[in-house]
Scaffold this motif. Sequence first.
Motif, PDB file in Angstrom:
ATOM      1  N   PHE A 146      72.440 -77.649  41.575  1.00  0.00           N
ATOM      2  CA  PHE A 146      73.180 -78.683  40.852  1.00  0.00           C
ATOM      3  C   PHE A 146      72.248 -79.510  39.979  1.00  0.00           C
ATOM      4  O   PHE A 146      72.567 -79.789  38.811  1.00  0.00           O
ATOM      5  CB  PHE A 146      73.893 -79.592  41.853  1.00  0.00           C
ATOM      6  CG  PHE A 146      74.558 -80.776  41.213  1.00  0.00           C
ATOM      7  CD1 PHE A 146      75.760 -80.633  40.540  1.00  0.00           C
ATOM      8  CD2 PHE A 146      73.978 -82.038  41.287  1.00  0.00           C
ATOM      9  CE1 PHE A 146      76.377 -81.721  39.938  1.00  0.00           C
ATOM     10  CE2 PHE A 146      74.583 -83.131  40.691  1.00  0.00           C
ATOM     11  CZ  PHE A 146      75.785 -82.977  40.019  1.00  0.00           C
ATOM     12  N   LEU A 147      71.093 -79.885  40.506  1.00  0.00           N
ATOM     13  CA  LEU A 147      70.159 -80.708  39.734  1.00  0.00           C
ATOM     14  C   LEU A 147      69.584 -79.948  38.548  1.00  0.00           C
ATOM     15  O   LEU A 147      69.469 -80.488  37.445  1.00  0.00           O
ATOM     16  CB  LEU A 147      69.022 -81.194  40.641  1.00  0.00           C
ATOM     17  CG  LEU A 147      69.406 -82.177  41.747  1.00  0.00           C
ATOM     18  CD1 LEU A 147      68.201 -82.476  42.631  1.00  0.00           C
ATOM     19  CD2 LEU A 147      69.963 -83.465  41.159  1.00  0.00           C
ATOM     20  N   PRO A 162      70.909 -80.227  32.516  1.00  0.00           N
ATOM     21  CA  PRO A 162      71.444 -79.857  31.189  1.00  0.00           C
ATOM     22  C   PRO A 162      72.385 -80.912  30.611  1.00  0.00           C
ATOM     23  O   PRO A 162      72.371 -81.153  29.393  1.00  0.00           O
ATOM     24  CB  PRO A 162      72.182 -78.539  31.469  1.00  0.00           C
ATOM     25  CG  PRO A 162      71.504 -77.966  32.658  1.00  0.00           C
ATOM     26  CD  PRO A 162      71.146 -79.152  33.501  1.00  0.00           C
ATOM     27  N   VAL A 163      73.192 -81.536  31.467  1.00  0.00           N
ATOM     28  CA  VAL A 163      74.115 -82.565  30.962  1.00  0.00           C
ATOM     29  C   VAL A 163      73.330 -83.756  30.430  1.00  0.00           C
ATOM     30  O   VAL A 163      73.603 -84.272  29.340  1.00  0.00           O
ATOM     31  CB  VAL A 163      75.093 -83.002  32.076  1.00  0.00           C
ATOM     32  CG1 VAL A 163      75.860 -84.251  31.653  1.00  0.00           C
ATOM     33  CG2 VAL A 163      76.063 -81.879  32.403  1.00  0.00           C
ATOM     34  N   ALA A 164      72.333 -84.199  31.196  1.00  0.00           N
ATOM     35  CA  ALA A 164      71.524 -85.336  30.759  1.00  0.00           C
ATOM     36  C   ALA A 164      70.732 -84.993  29.497  1.00  0.00           C
ATOM     37  O   ALA A 164      70.617 -85.809  28.572  1.00  0.00           O
ATOM     38  CB  ALA A 164      70.582 -85.761  31.884  1.00  0.00           C
ATOM     39  N   ALA A 165      70.190 -83.761  29.440  1.00  0.00           N
ATOM     40  CA  ALA A 165      69.427 -83.341  28.257  1.00  0.00           C
ATOM     41  C   ALA A 165      70.330 -83.268  27.037  1.00  0.00           C
ATOM     42  O   ALA A 165      69.939 -83.657  25.932  1.00  0.00           O
ATOM     43  CB  ALA A 165      68.772 -81.987  28.523  1.00  0.00           C
ATOM     44  N   SER A 166      71.565 -82.781  27.230  1.00  0.00           N
ATOM     45  CA  SER A 166      72.503 -82.701  26.111  1.00  0.00           C
ATOM     46  C   SER A 166      72.816 -84.088  25.562  1.00  0.00           C
ATOM     47  O   SER A 166      72.884 -84.285  24.344  1.00  0.00           O
ATOM     48  CB  SER A 166      73.796 -82.015  26.563  1.00  0.00           C
ATOM     49  OG  SER A 166      74.774 -82.051  25.560  1.00  0.00           O
ATOM     50  N   PHE A 192      71.300 -87.566  20.291  1.00  0.00           N
ATOM     51  CA  PHE A 192      70.715 -88.638  19.468  1.00  0.00           C
ATOM     52  C   PHE A 192      69.424 -88.185  18.785  1.00  0.00           C
ATOM     53  O   PHE A 192      68.657 -89.014  18.314  1.00  0.00           O
ATOM     54  CB  PHE A 192      70.424 -89.869  20.327  1.00  0.00           C
ATOM     55  CG  PHE A 192      71.647 -90.448  20.985  1.00  0.00           C
ATOM     56  CD1 PHE A 192      72.543 -91.208  20.253  1.00  0.00           C
ATOM     57  CD2 PHE A 192      71.906 -90.198  22.324  1.00  0.00           C
ATOM     58  CE1 PHE A 192      73.674 -91.735  20.855  1.00  0.00           C
ATOM     59  CE2 PHE A 192      73.032 -90.729  22.936  1.00  0.00           C
ATOM     60  CZ  PHE A 192      73.928 -91.491  22.195  1.00  0.00           C
ATOM     61  N   MET A 193      69.195 -86.874  18.766  1.00  0.00           N
ATOM     62  CA  MET A 193      67.957 -86.347  18.211  1.00  0.00           C
ATOM     63  C   MET A 193      68.224 -85.220  17.227  1.00  0.00           C
ATOM     64  O   MET A 193      69.278 -84.581  17.249  1.00  0.00           O
ATOM     65  CB  MET A 193      67.041 -85.822  19.334  1.00  0.00           C
ATOM     66  CG  MET A 193      66.642 -86.857  20.350  1.00  0.00           C
ATOM     67  SD  MET A 193      65.583 -86.144  21.639  1.00  0.00           S
ATOM     68  CE  MET A 193      65.362 -87.558  22.710  1.00  0.00           C
ATOM     69  N   ASP A 194      67.255 -84.972  16.384  1.00  0.00           N
ATOM     70  CA  ASP A 194      67.242 -83.800  15.520  1.00  0.00           C
ATOM     71  C   ASP A 194      66.355 -82.773  16.194  1.00  0.00           C
ATOM     72  O   ASP A 194      65.138 -82.945  16.276  1.00  0.00           O
ATOM     73  CB  ASP A 194      66.699 -84.166  14.140  1.00  0.00           C
ATOM     74  CG  ASP A 194      66.740 -82.975  13.182  1.00  0.00           C
ATOM     75  OD1 ASP A 194      67.401 -81.968  13.518  1.00  0.00           O
ATOM     76  OD2 ASP A 194      66.101 -83.050  12.116  1.00  0.00           O
ATOM     77  N   TYR A 195      66.958 -81.686  16.695  1.00  0.00           N
ATOM     78  CA  TYR A 195      66.217 -80.731  17.514  1.00  0.00           C
ATOM     79  C   TYR A 195      66.629 -79.317  17.137  1.00  0.00           C
ATOM     80  O   TYR A 195      67.810 -78.974  17.152  1.00  0.00           O
ATOM     81  CB  TYR A 195      66.494 -80.990  18.995  1.00  0.00           C
ATOM     82  CG  TYR A 195      65.726 -80.094  19.933  1.00  0.00           C
ATOM     83  CD1 TYR A 195      64.368 -79.842  19.740  1.00  0.00           C
ATOM     84  CD2 TYR A 195      66.362 -79.505  21.014  1.00  0.00           C
ATOM     85  CE1 TYR A 195      63.669 -79.023  20.613  1.00  0.00           C
ATOM     86  CE2 TYR A 195      65.680 -78.693  21.898  1.00  0.00           C
ATOM     87  CZ  TYR A 195      64.330 -78.447  21.688  1.00  0.00           C
ATOM     88  OH  TYR A 195      63.633 -77.627  22.552  1.00  0.00           O
ATOM     89  N   ASP A 196      65.654 -78.488  16.793  1.00  0.00           N
ATOM     90  CA  ASP A 196      65.931 -77.103  16.396  1.00  0.00           C
ATOM     91  C   ASP A 196      65.195 -76.099  17.270  1.00  0.00           C
ATOM     92  O   ASP A 196      65.041 -74.944  16.894  1.00  0.00           O
ATOM     93  CB  ASP A 196      65.555 -76.883  14.931  1.00  0.00           C
ATOM     94  CG  ASP A 196      64.075 -77.129  14.676  1.00  0.00           C
ATOM     95  OD1 ASP A 196      63.331 -77.469  15.629  1.00  0.00           O
ATOM     96  OD2 ASP A 196      63.645 -76.988  13.510  1.00  0.00           O
ATOM     97  N   TRP A 221      79.672 -83.790  23.290  1.00  0.00           N
ATOM     98  CA  TRP A 221      80.008 -85.057  23.932  1.00  0.00           C
ATOM     99  C   TRP A 221      81.270 -85.669  23.344  1.00  0.00           C
ATOM    100  O   TRP A 221      82.046 -86.318  24.050  1.00  0.00           O
ATOM    101  CB  TRP A 221      78.828 -86.018  23.835  1.00  0.00           C
ATOM    102  CG  TRP A 221      77.829 -85.715  24.901  1.00  0.00           C
ATOM    103  CD1 TRP A 221      76.724 -84.921  24.818  1.00  0.00           C
ATOM    104  CD2 TRP A 221      77.886 -86.173  26.263  1.00  0.00           C
ATOM    105  NE1 TRP A 221      76.082 -84.852  26.023  1.00  0.00           N
ATOM    106  CE2 TRP A 221      76.773 -85.614  26.928  1.00  0.00           C
ATOM    107  CE3 TRP A 221      78.746 -86.993  26.970  1.00  0.00           C
ATOM    108  CZ2 TRP A 221      76.506 -85.857  28.268  1.00  0.00           C
ATOM    109  CZ3 TRP A 221      78.498 -87.231  28.315  1.00  0.00           C
ATOM    110  CH2 TRP A 221      77.390 -86.672  28.947  1.00  0.00           C
ATOM    111  N   LEU A 222      81.504 -85.466  22.065  1.00  0.00           N
ATOM    112  CA  LEU A 222      82.769 -85.916  21.491  1.00  0.00           C
ATOM    113  C   LEU A 222      83.946 -85.135  22.075  1.00  0.00           C
ATOM    114  O   LEU A 222      85.033 -85.689  22.262  1.00  0.00           O
ATOM    115  CB  LEU A 222      82.740 -85.762  19.970  1.00  0.00           C
ATOM    116  CG  LEU A 222      81.837 -86.737  19.212  1.00  0.00           C
ATOM    117  CD1 LEU A 222      81.869 -86.431  17.715  1.00  0.00           C
ATOM    118  CD2 LEU A 222      82.263 -88.182  19.465  1.00  0.00           C
TER     119      LEU A 222
END
Length: 298
Positions: free
Chosen positions: A25-26, A32-36, A41-45, A269-270
């Motif tokens: 679960f962790l 993954p949820v926390a990272a998402s 709020f970031m620009d990540y490629d 998230w939306l």
Amino acid sequence: MKLSKAMRREARTFYFFISPWIIGFLVFTLYPVAASLAYSFMDYDIIHDPEFIGLGNYSELWNDEQFWNSIYVTLKYTLISVPLTLLLSLAFALLINQRIPLQGFFRTALYFPSMISGVAMSLLWFWVFNPQAGLFNYILSLFGVEPILWLLDASYAIWALIIMSFWGMGAGMLIFLAGLQGVPVSLLEAAKLDGANRWTSFWRVTLPMISPVFLFQLIIGVIESFQVFTQAYTITQGGPSYSTWFYVYNIYVSAFKNFRYGYASAMAWLLLVGVMLVTFLIFKTSQRYVYYEGGRER
């Protein structure tokens, strides 16, 4: 309160056996949820280091034409597919609930298609909607209707996917059937003694008694329709002319084709906020039509 030695040993044993689930679960859910949320709020490629841009992704979404188109396509699919699927599921449940020969066979036959995987189902329907050798056009030709380019015409592609959604109504049919079999026979007999016909008994007794089941089916159907992806990915690739550009498919394209993980995370998230909002509204409005044994829902 001080724990005894035996209780501490029992607690250690409990956490030892549950540790695989906790670790899973962790690592595979919570992180993954926390990272998402952070990436939204970031620009990540994935190639360069994440760069914090605040609400930049959300601001860009507001001006993104494809973002709004994906919302429109998804809502159109939901508003048509979900009500029709509920009505068909209830209709077949009412038929199966009657005393008919081979009742078990028909129940199994209606439920079985919902067990087929989404990819296999999509490929099957891809053949059904084939403009030259498809089953649908063959049936239409028997009535003198010209062949329709179902999945190749922007006017018909979304309707083809809506028809495909009826394929999995067997699961909903079983849930409605369970609800129908839970309606007290005494209430139906009392309504009959009072002179109620079948339609009145259904409208005044059966439907209110299964309204909680209807609410459950409605919520599950809306949530699933908001996450339609397999059909668009397998068959149409969002086309033709973006007519099947569903919201989740838009997330997939942004993340795994355009490598804009922050942008895709913002959309995800939306979507979560949208699902929560729609579910809340359904619950609030359900007070008008959902009844329980103690009366109407409060």
